[in-house]
Write an enzyme that holds these catalytic residues in place. Structure first.
Site, PDB file in Angstrom:
ATOM      1  CE  LYS A 173      -1.722  -1.508   3.781  1.00 29.47           C
ATOM      2  NZ  LYS A 173      -2.438  -1.812   5.028  1.00 29.47           N
ATOM      3  CB  THR A 204      -5.393   8.595   6.983  1.00 32.61           C
ATOM      4  OG1 THR A 204      -4.345   8.935   7.906  1.00 32.61           O
ATOM      5  CG2 THR A 204      -5.418   9.607   5.853  1.00 32.61           C
ATOM      6  N   GLY A 206      -7.412   4.220  10.305  1.00 33.06           N
ATOM      7  CA  GLY A 206      -8.134   3.007   9.879  1.00 33.06           C
ATOM      8  C   GLY A 206      -8.170   2.757   8.380  1.00 33.06           C
ATOM      9  CB  THR A 207      -6.455   4.227   5.387  1.00 37.08           C
ATOM     10  OG1 THR A 207      -5.196   4.269   6.038  1.00 37.08           O
ATOM     11  CG2 THR A 207      -7.053   5.612   5.317  1.00 37.08           C
ATOM     12  N   GLY A 208      -5.903   1.329   6.515  1.00 37.72           N
ATOM     13  CA  GLY A 208      -5.385  -0.013   6.225  1.00 37.72           C
ATOM     14  C   GLY A 208      -6.415  -1.087   6.549  1.00 37.72           C
ATOM     15  CB  CYS A 209      -8.678  -1.557   9.479  1.00 38.71           C
ATOM     16  SG  CYS A 209      -7.442  -1.375  10.765  1.00 38.71           S
TER      17      CYS A 209
HETATM   18  N1  LIG Z   1      -4.552  10.621   1.512  1.00 31.52           N
HETATM   19  C1  LIG Z   1      -4.916   9.542   0.812  1.00 31.52           C
HETATM   20  N2  LIG Z   1      -5.589   9.676  -0.371  1.00 31.52           N
HETATM   21  C2  LIG Z   1      -5.987   8.599  -1.079  1.00 31.52           C
HETATM   22  N3  LIG Z   1      -5.751   7.336  -0.700  1.00 31.52           N
HETATM   23  C3  LIG Z   1      -5.076   7.122   0.452  1.00 31.52           C
HETATM   24  C4  LIG Z   1      -4.618   8.207   1.275  1.00 31.52           C
HETATM   25  N4  LIG Z   1      -3.988   7.692   2.385  1.00 31.52           N
HETATM   26  C5  LIG Z   1      -4.063   6.348   2.243  1.00 31.52           C
HETATM   27  N5  LIG Z   1      -4.692   6.000   1.085  1.00 31.52           N
HETATM   28  C6  LIG Z   1      -4.976   4.646   0.618  1.00 31.52           C
HETATM   29  O1  LIG Z   1      -5.520   3.946   1.722  1.00 31.52           O
HETATM   30  C7  LIG Z   1      -5.134   2.570   1.678  1.00 31.52           C
HETATM   31  C8  LIG Z   1      -4.398   2.216   2.964  1.00 31.52           C
HETATM   32  O2  LIG Z   1      -3.045   2.629   2.811  1.00 31.52           O
HETATM   33  P1  LIG Z   1      -2.062   3.018   3.981  1.00 31.52           P
HETATM   34  O3  LIG Z   1      -0.698   2.965   3.382  1.00 31.52           O
HETATM   35  O4  LIG Z   1      -2.525   4.305   4.589  1.00 31.52           O
HETATM   36  O5  LIG Z   1      -2.311   1.826   4.979  1.00 31.52           O
HETATM   37  P2  LIG Z   1      -1.920   1.683   6.496  1.00 31.52           P
HETATM   38  O6  LIG Z   1      -0.730   2.501   6.799  1.00 31.52           O
HETATM   39  O7  LIG Z   1      -1.845   0.222   6.760  1.00 31.52           O
HETATM   40  O8  LIG Z   1      -3.176   2.266   7.218  1.00 31.52           O
HETATM   41  P3  LIG Z   1      -3.351   2.588   8.802  1.00 31.52           P
HETATM   42  O9  LIG Z   1      -3.111   4.058   8.867  1.00 31.52           O
HETATM   43  O10 LIG Z   1      -4.766   2.222   9.053  1.00 31.52           O
HETATM   44  O11 LIG Z   1      -2.352   1.756   9.556  1.00 31.52           O
HETATM   45  C9  LIG Z   1      -4.285   2.439   0.413  1.00 31.52           C
HETATM   46  O12 LIG Z   1      -5.108   2.039  -0.657  1.00 31.52           O
HETATM   47  C10 LIG Z   1      -3.752   3.843   0.199  1.00 31.52           C
HETATM   48  O13 LIG Z   1      -3.371   4.062  -1.135  1.00 31.52           O
HETATM   49  C1  LIG Z   2      -7.307  -2.250  16.918  1.00 35.47           C
HETATM   50  C2  LIG Z   2      -6.499  -1.630  15.841  1.00 35.47           C
HETATM   51  N1  LIG Z   2      -6.158  -2.375  14.764  1.00 35.47           N
HETATM   52  C3  LIG Z   2      -5.427  -1.833  13.766  1.00 35.47           C
HETATM   53  C4  LIG Z   2      -5.008  -0.513  13.848  1.00 35.47           C
HETATM   54  C5  LIG Z   2      -4.149   0.060  12.707  1.00 35.47           C
HETATM   55  O1  LIG Z   2      -4.651   1.172  12.155  1.00 35.47           O
HETATM   56  C6  LIG Z   2      -5.379   0.236  14.982  1.00 35.47           C
HETATM   57  N2  LIG Z   2      -5.030   1.539  15.130  1.00 35.47           N
HETATM   58  N3  LIG Z   2      -6.121  -0.341  15.967  1.00 35.47           N
END
Ligand SMILES: Nc1ncnc2c1ncn2[C@@H]1O[C@H](COP(=O)(O)OP(=O)(O)OP(=O)(O)O)[C@@H](O)[C@H]1O
Ligand SMILES: Cc1ncc(CO)c(N)n1
Length: 269
Positions: A173, A204, A206-209
């Site tokens: 990602k 942002t 929770g974007t990854g979840c």
């Molecule tokens: N500002 C943004 N605009 C558009 N897409 C985004 C943005 N930030 C993250 N994304 C998208 O969101 C998804 C999650 O990516 P990210 O790299 O943020 O994951 P993460 O770091 O695991 O998330 P978390 O912050 O929940 O741990 C990907 O598809 C990424 O391209």
């Molecule tokens: C419970 C939980 N899972 C995953 C993440 C990662 O974003 C978080 N902040 N909290």
């Protein structure tokens, strides 16, 4: 109706973890179930406490789910201890779970560590081989390969290495890049970019979840991996573009952006 289960931690502020997963699955049209690995006391500014489930209890949650409503897909998020990881792996094997999406959650957006160093090794050994796709972000990709990931070429090389080592697809990602939000899918020896316009939204959490749950939901509905990633990318872009702004830190996204009906209307004042 298709079904999915999230095996992850609870986020008391509702933006990440189990809560984000359930909202995402519901908005993507699948019936959502959960096996909670840990409770976190958390909000948009940080994580103040973590209480892990016992491996026995987590095993019972999974038994209850798999013996009754069999999930069409499984999403795995925060699992902070080796004993919990081993329980999940044993149960997924026992029940021959399919469409397993593993998000190797290591650090929260707010900076809190969510997995012990030793458990990262167990995750690699026990869960990665069961996954159909792994969804690391750039810092996680660096931890998993031991290489620096700064350029698009680095992303391709790192995703290739992870995919070859664990014999599964890898979606690296790109949310942590400065200019774009382009994600790279490496599967079966080839790669494909899923390009996203960076949305200027600081919220942002929770974007990854959300992305991994949207992928699992679409796999549950029978879409191919590529189609599932494409649809999940659309979903996350929509949820970010809705520009919800809650809390004092990096806030959650709006999962209601795609739902517009009588039940979501607010009172007129
Ligand atoms: N500002 C943004 N605009 C558009 N897409 C985004 C943005 N930030 C993250 N994304 C998208 O969101 C998804 C999650 O990516 P990210 O790299 O943020 O994951 P993460 O770091 O695991 O998330 P978390 O912050 O929940 O741990 C990907 O598809 C990424 O391209
Ligand atoms: C419970 C939980 N899972 C995953 C993440 C990662 O974003 C978080 N902040 N909290």
């Amino acid at each position: 109706m298709r079904t999915a289960v999230t095996i992850a931690g609870s986020d008391s502020s509702g933006g990440a973890g189990i809560q984000a997963d359930i909202k995402t699955m519901m908005a993507n049209g699948v019936y959502a179930m959960s096996a909670i690995t840990a409770l976190t006391a958390q909000n948009t500014t940080g994580v103040t406490s973590i209480l892990n489930a016992t491996p026995e209890f987590l095993g019972q949650e999974l038994d209850a789910i798999f013996t009754d409503i069999y999930p069409d897909a499984v999403k795995i998020g925060m699992v902070s201890e080796s004993s919990l990881i081993r329980t999940i792996a044993a149960k997924l094997r026992q029940y021959e779970a399919k469409n397993i999406v593993v998000d190797p959650v290591m650090v929260a957006t707010s900076g809190a560590r969510l997995i012990s160093e030793e458990a990262v090794e167990t995750l690699k050994k026990e869960l990665f081989p069961l996954a159909c796709v792994l969804t690391p972000n750039i810092p996680e990709t660096e931890v998993l390969t031991g290489m620096e990931v700064k350029t698009t070429e680095d992303m391709i090389e790192a995703a290739k290495r992870i995919s070859e080592e664990y014999h599964c697809a890898v979606l690296c990602k790109g949310g942590h890049q400065l200019n774009d939000a382009n994600d790279l899918l490496y599967a079966d020896g080839t790669y494909r970019w899923f390009n996203g316009k960076r949305i200027s939204n600081p919220n942002t959490h929770g974007t990854g979840c959300t992305l991994s749950s949207a992928i699992a939901s679409n796999l549950a509905k029978g879409f191919s991996l590529e189609e599932s990633v494409e649809r999940a990318k659309d979903y996350i872009s929509g949820a970010l573009a809705a520009m919800l702004d809650l809390g004092k830190g990096s806030g959650p996204m709006d999962h209601g952006f795609a739902i517009d009906n009588a039940y979501t209307k607010e009172a007129e004042v």
